[in-house]
Scaffold this motif. Structure first.
Motif: not given
Length: 309
Positions: A85-95
């Protein structure tokens, strides 16, 4: 087997054709074009941070969890994973945050209306799109040319663009982004050429059957060569007034390069005024309100100061 060979031939032919393409946008010849290229590369790279892993994992999962792989882990009661969940939501959020910051900065830095920072005075050029040719008026020099634009290298150029026909787009890919040309309106574009050369300018918006031939040459010249070009135009016999412009504005395809040694005052504004209906009162009986209106227009369009006076 025959289908496989056909696919291979198609891929090979496509690769050969692409190898011959001149990716002029990625080979900039000016500061504006270079910054725009860097922005394209940055935005594409950020988005590929998501696209590439998704493509790789699609093939990886299909291979790992194929029906014949009996060693693949099977977890029917698995519900969630905080790491995933952290990867799925975190990476797009940072991008998105990075893209938002880049967009905010570059929107102002690459605003086509924003004059370029330079110690060299701007060159003012008025651009008129007609069917199907480009007219370039140099108001400070009192000359004009058709389908050929000459600019001195390392000198910022301030374009004021309009159209006397259908809407189109003024675009010199090697120097920077495009700007629309619309009848009765004036748009602004600031570019600079940092390398001597000849660059192709085009109409980037379809506007009729002569669209494919509506292109022009942009000559980025040294100081001496630019002066020689100006002197050549000043020696040309043609003069641009209302009558000669009316003849020039008639639809024509692949119009030859033409020079005008003199340009009628306010011609560019008169072309714009044909559609917006401004400044129509006789000049001799100009009222105070009309004079104030003219002053406002001049202040809003500094590049037209010479013509207004």
């Amino acid at each position: 087997m025959k289908r496989t060979i056909s696919y291979c031939l198609v891929y090979l032919a496509t690769s050969v054709l692409l190898a011959g393409c001149n990716l002029v946008v990625f080979n900039p010849k000016g500061d504006v074009a270079r910054d725009e290229r860097d922005l394209i590369i940055l935005a594409t790279g950020l988005m590929l941070l998501v696209v590439i892993p998704v493509i790789v994992m699609t093939f990886l999962f299909a291979y790992r969890y194929r029906a014949t792989n009996k060693k693949a882990r099977y977890s029917p009661r698995w519900a969630s994973s905080h790491k995933i969940e952290a990867v799925v939501w975190g990476v797009p959020f940072l991008i998105i945050c990075v893209l938002g910051w880049v967009t905010s900065e570059t929107t102002h830095a690459l605003d086509p209306y924003r004059p370029l920072d330079s110690d060299v005075p701007h060159l003012n050029v008025q651009v008129v799109a007609t069917d199907w040719k480009w007219l370039f008026i140099y108001p400070d020099l009192g000359i004009a040319s058709v389908n050929e634009l000459a600019i001195p290298v390392n000198t910022p150029v301030s374009f004021t663009v309009t159209s006397d026909a259908a809407m189109t787009s003024f675009f010199i890919p090697a120097l920077g982004g495009q700007i629309y040309a619309m009848a009765g309106m004036q748009t602004k574009l600031h570019l600079i050429a940092n390398e001597i050369g000849q660059y192709r300018g085009i109409a980037a918006n379809y506007n009729g059957h002569g669209f494919s031939d509506m292109h022009f040459s942009t000559l980025a010249l040294s100081g001496a060569d630019y002066e020689a070009w100006v002197n050549k135009v000043k020696a040309a016999p043609g003069q641009l007034d209302q009558a000669s412009y009316a003849e020039l504005a008639k639809p024509s395809v692949a119009h030859k390069i033409t020079y005008y040694s003199a340009v009628q005052e306010r011609l560019f504004l008169d072309i714009v005024d044909k559609y917006e209906g401004m400044n129509k009162a006789p000049r001799k009986k100009e009222t105070q309100v009309q004079r104030n209106s003219d002053d406002v227009r001049v202040n809003q369009q500094p590049s037209l100061l010479a013509e207004e006076r």
